[in-house]
Design a protein around this motif. Structure first.
Motif, PDB file in Angstrom:
ATOM      1  N   VAL A 163       0.834  -1.208   0.000  1.00  0.00           N
ATOM      2  CA  VAL A 163       0.000   0.000   0.000  1.00  0.00           C
ATOM      3  C   VAL A 163       0.865   1.253   0.000  1.00  0.00           C
ATOM      4  O   VAL A 163       1.858   1.340   0.717  1.00  0.00           O
ATOM      5  CB  VAL A 163      -0.933  -0.005   1.239  1.00  0.00           C
ATOM      6  N   GLY A 164       0.438   2.244  -0.804  1.00  0.00           N
ATOM      7  CA  GLY A 164       1.154   3.514  -0.867  1.00  0.00           C
ATOM      8  C   GLY A 164       0.243   4.637  -1.315  1.00  0.00           C
ATOM      9  O   GLY A 164      -0.975   4.595  -1.102  1.00  0.00           O
ATOM     10  N   ASP A 165       0.837   5.639  -1.964  1.00  0.00           N
ATOM     11  CA  ASP A 165       0.067   6.780  -2.473  1.00  0.00           C
ATOM     12  C   ASP A 165       0.687   7.301  -3.775  1.00  0.00           C
ATOM     13  O   ASP A 165       0.679   8.487  -4.042  1.00  0.00           O
ATOM     14  CB  ASP A 165      -0.010   7.908  -1.421  1.00  0.00           C
ATOM     15  N   SER A 166       1.207   6.398  -4.587  1.00  0.00           N
ATOM     16  CA  SER A 166       1.869   6.814  -5.825  1.00  0.00           C
ATOM     17  C   SER A 166       0.857   7.296  -6.862  1.00  0.00           C
ATOM     18  O   SER A 166      -0.347   7.114  -6.720  1.00  0.00           O
ATOM     19  CB  SER A 166       2.730   5.671  -6.382  1.00  0.00           C
ATOM     20  N   GLY A 167       1.356   7.921  -7.904  1.00  0.00           N
ATOM     21  CA  GLY A 167       0.494   8.434  -8.970  1.00  0.00           C
ATOM     22  C   GLY A 167      -0.259   9.668  -8.522  1.00  0.00           C
ATOM     23  O   GLY A 167       0.253  10.481  -7.756  1.00  0.00           O
ATOM     24  N   ASN A 168      -1.502   9.793  -8.997  1.00  0.00           N
ATOM     25  CA  ASN A 168      -2.283  10.994  -8.648  1.00  0.00           C
ATOM     26  C   ASN A 168      -2.828  10.949  -7.222  1.00  0.00           C
ATOM     27  O   ASN A 168      -3.542  11.842  -6.805  1.00  0.00           O
ATOM     28  CB  ASN A 168      -3.408  11.235  -9.663  1.00  0.00           C
ATOM     29  N   ALA A 169      -2.475   9.923  -6.455  1.00  0.00           N
ATOM     30  CA  ALA A 169      -2.892   9.832  -5.047  1.00  0.00           C
ATOM     31  C   ALA A 169      -1.820  10.412  -4.115  1.00  0.00           C
ATOM     32  O   ALA A 169      -1.997  10.371  -2.895  1.00  0.00           O
ATOM     33  CB  ALA A 169      -3.168   8.381  -4.676  1.00  0.00           C
ATOM     34  N   LYS A 170      -0.739  10.940  -4.679  1.00  0.00           N
ATOM     35  CA  LYS A 170       0.360  11.476  -3.864  1.00  0.00           C
ATOM     36  C   LYS A 170      -0.181  12.471  -2.842  1.00  0.00           C
ATOM     37  O   LYS A 170      -0.939  13.379  -3.164  1.00  0.00           O
ATOM     38  CB  LYS A 170       1.379  12.153  -4.776  1.00  0.00           C
ATOM     39  N   GLY A 171       0.168  12.250  -1.575  1.00  0.00           N
ATOM     40  CA  GLY A 171      -0.262  13.152  -0.511  1.00  0.00           C
ATOM     41  C   GLY A 171      -1.577  12.770   0.149  1.00  0.00           C
ATOM     42  O   GLY A 171      -1.960  13.348   1.154  1.00  0.00           O
ATOM     43  N   THR A 172      -2.290  11.777  -0.410  1.00  0.00           N
ATOM     44  CA  THR A 172      -3.536  11.315   0.215  1.00  0.00           C
ATOM     45  C   THR A 172      -3.198  10.197   1.197  1.00  0.00           C
ATOM     46  O   THR A 172      -2.092   9.653   1.168  1.00  0.00           O
ATOM     47  CB  THR A 172      -4.533  10.774  -0.839  1.00  0.00           C
ATOM     48  N   PRO A 173      -4.121   9.815   2.072  1.00  0.00           N
ATOM     49  CA  PRO A 173      -3.845   8.684   2.957  1.00  0.00           C
ATOM     50  C   PRO A 173      -3.524   7.431   2.121  1.00  0.00           C
ATOM     51  O   PRO A 173      -4.152   7.203   1.071  1.00  0.00           O
ATOM     52  CB  PRO A 173      -5.157   8.505   3.734  1.00  0.00           C
ATOM     53  N   PRO A 174      -2.557   6.636   2.548  1.00  0.00           N
ATOM     54  CA  PRO A 174      -2.174   5.450   1.782  1.00  0.00           C
ATOM     55  C   PRO A 174      -3.360   4.502   1.574  1.00  0.00           C
ATOM     56  O   PRO A 174      -4.158   4.288   2.479  1.00  0.00           O
ATOM     57  CB  PRO A 174      -1.093   4.788   2.638  1.00  0.00           C
ATOM     58  N   HIS A 175      -3.438   3.963   0.359  1.00  0.00           N
ATOM     59  CA  HIS A 175      -4.517   3.025   0.024  1.00  0.00           C
ATOM     60  C   HIS A 175      -4.165   2.268  -1.244  1.00  0.00           C
ATOM     61  O   HIS A 175      -3.206   2.603  -1.925  1.00  0.00           O
ATOM     62  CB  HIS A 175      -5.855   3.765  -0.161  1.00  0.00           C
ATOM     63  N   VAL A 176      -4.944   1.259  -1.526  1.00  0.00           N
ATOM     64  CA  VAL A 176      -4.848   0.587  -2.820  1.00  0.00           C
ATOM     65  C   VAL A 176      -6.149   0.872  -3.565  1.00  0.00           C
ATOM     66  O   VAL A 176      -7.241   0.811  -2.984  1.00  0.00           O
ATOM     67  CB  VAL A 176      -4.596  -0.936  -2.700  1.00  0.00           C
ATOM     68  N   HIS A 177      -6.010   1.263  -4.820  1.00  0.00           N
ATOM     69  CA  HIS A 177      -7.175   1.373  -5.704  1.00  0.00           C
ATOM     70  C   HIS A 177      -7.285   0.008  -6.357  1.00  0.00           C
ATOM     71  O   HIS A 177      -6.341  -0.471  -6.990  1.00  0.00           O
ATOM     72  CB  HIS A 177      -6.937   2.462  -6.761  1.00  0.00           C
ATOM     73  N   TYR A 178      -8.440  -0.635  -6.192  1.00  0.00           N
ATOM     74  CA  TYR A 178      -8.666  -1.952  -6.787  1.00  0.00           C
ATOM     75  C   TYR A 178      -9.781  -1.850  -7.811  1.00  0.00           C
ATOM     76  O   TYR A 178     -10.878  -1.376  -7.489  1.00  0.00           O
ATOM     77  CB  TYR A 178      -9.025  -2.972  -5.698  1.00  0.00           C
ATOM     78  N   GLY A 179      -9.459  -2.245  -9.033  1.00  0.00           N
ATOM     79  CA  GLY A 179     -10.451  -2.216 -10.096  1.00  0.00           C
ATOM     80  C   GLY A 179     -10.504  -3.539 -10.835  1.00  0.00           C
ATOM     81  O   GLY A 179      -9.528  -4.303 -10.825  1.00  0.00           O
ATOM     82  N   ILE A 180     -11.633  -3.804 -11.453  1.00  0.00           N
ATOM     83  CA  ILE A 180     -11.793  -5.008 -12.275  1.00  0.00           C
ATOM     84  C   ILE A 180     -12.285  -4.566 -13.645  1.00  0.00           C
ATOM     85  O   ILE A 180     -13.213  -3.749 -13.752  1.00  0.00           O
ATOM     86  CB  ILE A 180     -12.788  -6.015 -11.651  1.00  0.00           C
ATOM     87  N   TYR A 181     -11.669  -5.131 -14.679  1.00  0.00           N
ATOM     88  CA  TYR A 181     -12.044  -4.821 -16.060  1.00  0.00           C
ATOM     89  C   TYR A 181     -12.428  -6.111 -16.768  1.00  0.00           C
ATOM     90  O   TYR A 181     -11.665  -7.082 -16.750  1.00  0.00           O
ATOM     91  CB  TYR A 181     -10.882  -4.127 -16.783  1.00  0.00           C
ATOM     92  N   ILE A 182     -13.620  -6.110 -17.332  1.00  0.00           N
ATOM     93  CA  ILE A 182     -14.109  -7.270 -18.075  1.00  0.00           C
ATOM     94  C   ILE A 182     -14.386  -6.813 -19.500  1.00  0.00           C
ATOM     95  O   ILE A 182     -15.135  -5.854 -19.713  1.00  0.00           O
ATOM     96  CB  ILE A 182     -15.368  -7.874 -17.419  1.00  0.00           C
TER      97      ILE A 182
END
Length: 196
Positions: A163-182
């Motif tokens: 878990v981190g805050d890389s990309g456009n989440a820099k500076g936000t509370p650490p999290h994982v963005h989880y997505g599913i693509y079908i």
């Protein structure tokens, strides 16, 4: 011509032929050495490619995830449905955010083949796993990756990153963005994940 003169002329000719044979033998040995070093690598790469394609075909024959069929990628963390929330530049959220302390291990939600370990503008450090039915499982904003690479096979529960805050989440509370693509389209992962 005297026999001694003839002998002297034969010696350079014989020496020249022996030298040519030695040069050819040296070149042939060098070539064999190079092939011996390259072939295992080429053979291993070909074998890995064939295994990955077989696994991919096998995954395509399996069922897509269904309601409550996938484990939480952060088992100790609470899930919240953030699907569709407004994002910058008129976008809507194509996944859910799961908050946890920086460095918390992220687990694969499914078996599958790692298709990407790298970076993009929005997600920062990302991992993509192609799972059953060809569904793409997208993990973004990672602090770091686990020891994985494209074409690796992972099982549900394997650590894929942290878990981190890389990309456009820099500076936000650490999290994982989880997505599913079908079939290339984002679907809400929240109903597919098991809630504790």
């Amino acid at each position: 011509m005297l026999p001694n003169d003839e002998n002297k002329q034969q010696k350079p000719a014989l020496l020249s032929r022996v030298l040519k044979v030695l040069i050819r033998a040296t070149v042939l040995l060098a070539l064999l050495f190079v092939l011996d070093k390259l072939l295992p690598s080429i053979s291993h790469q070909t074998q890995s490619f064939v295994v990955a394609k077989w696994q991919q075909l096998s995954l395509m024959q399996q069922e897509l995830p269904t309601e409550n069929s996938l484990p939480n990628p952060l088992p100790e963390q609470r899930l919240t449905d953030t699907w569709g929330a407004a994002r910058s530049q008129g976008r809507s959220h194509e996944g859910i955010d799961i908050f946890a302390p920086r460095g918390t291990p992220i687990q694969a939600t499914t078996q599958g083949i790692v298709s990407k370990v790298g970076e993009n503008n929005l997600g920062g450090r990302v991992v993509v796993v192609v799972g059953p039915g060809g569904a793409g499982h997208y993990y973004a904003h990672l602090e770091d990756y686990a020891d994985i690479a494209p074409n690796d096979w992972v099982n549900a529960g394997d650590i894929i990153g942290y878990v981190g805050d890389s990309g456009n989440a820099k500076g936000t509370p650490p999290h994982v963005h989880y997505g599913i693509y079908i079939n290339g389209s984002a679907v809400n992962p929240y109903p597919l994940l098991q809630k504790d």
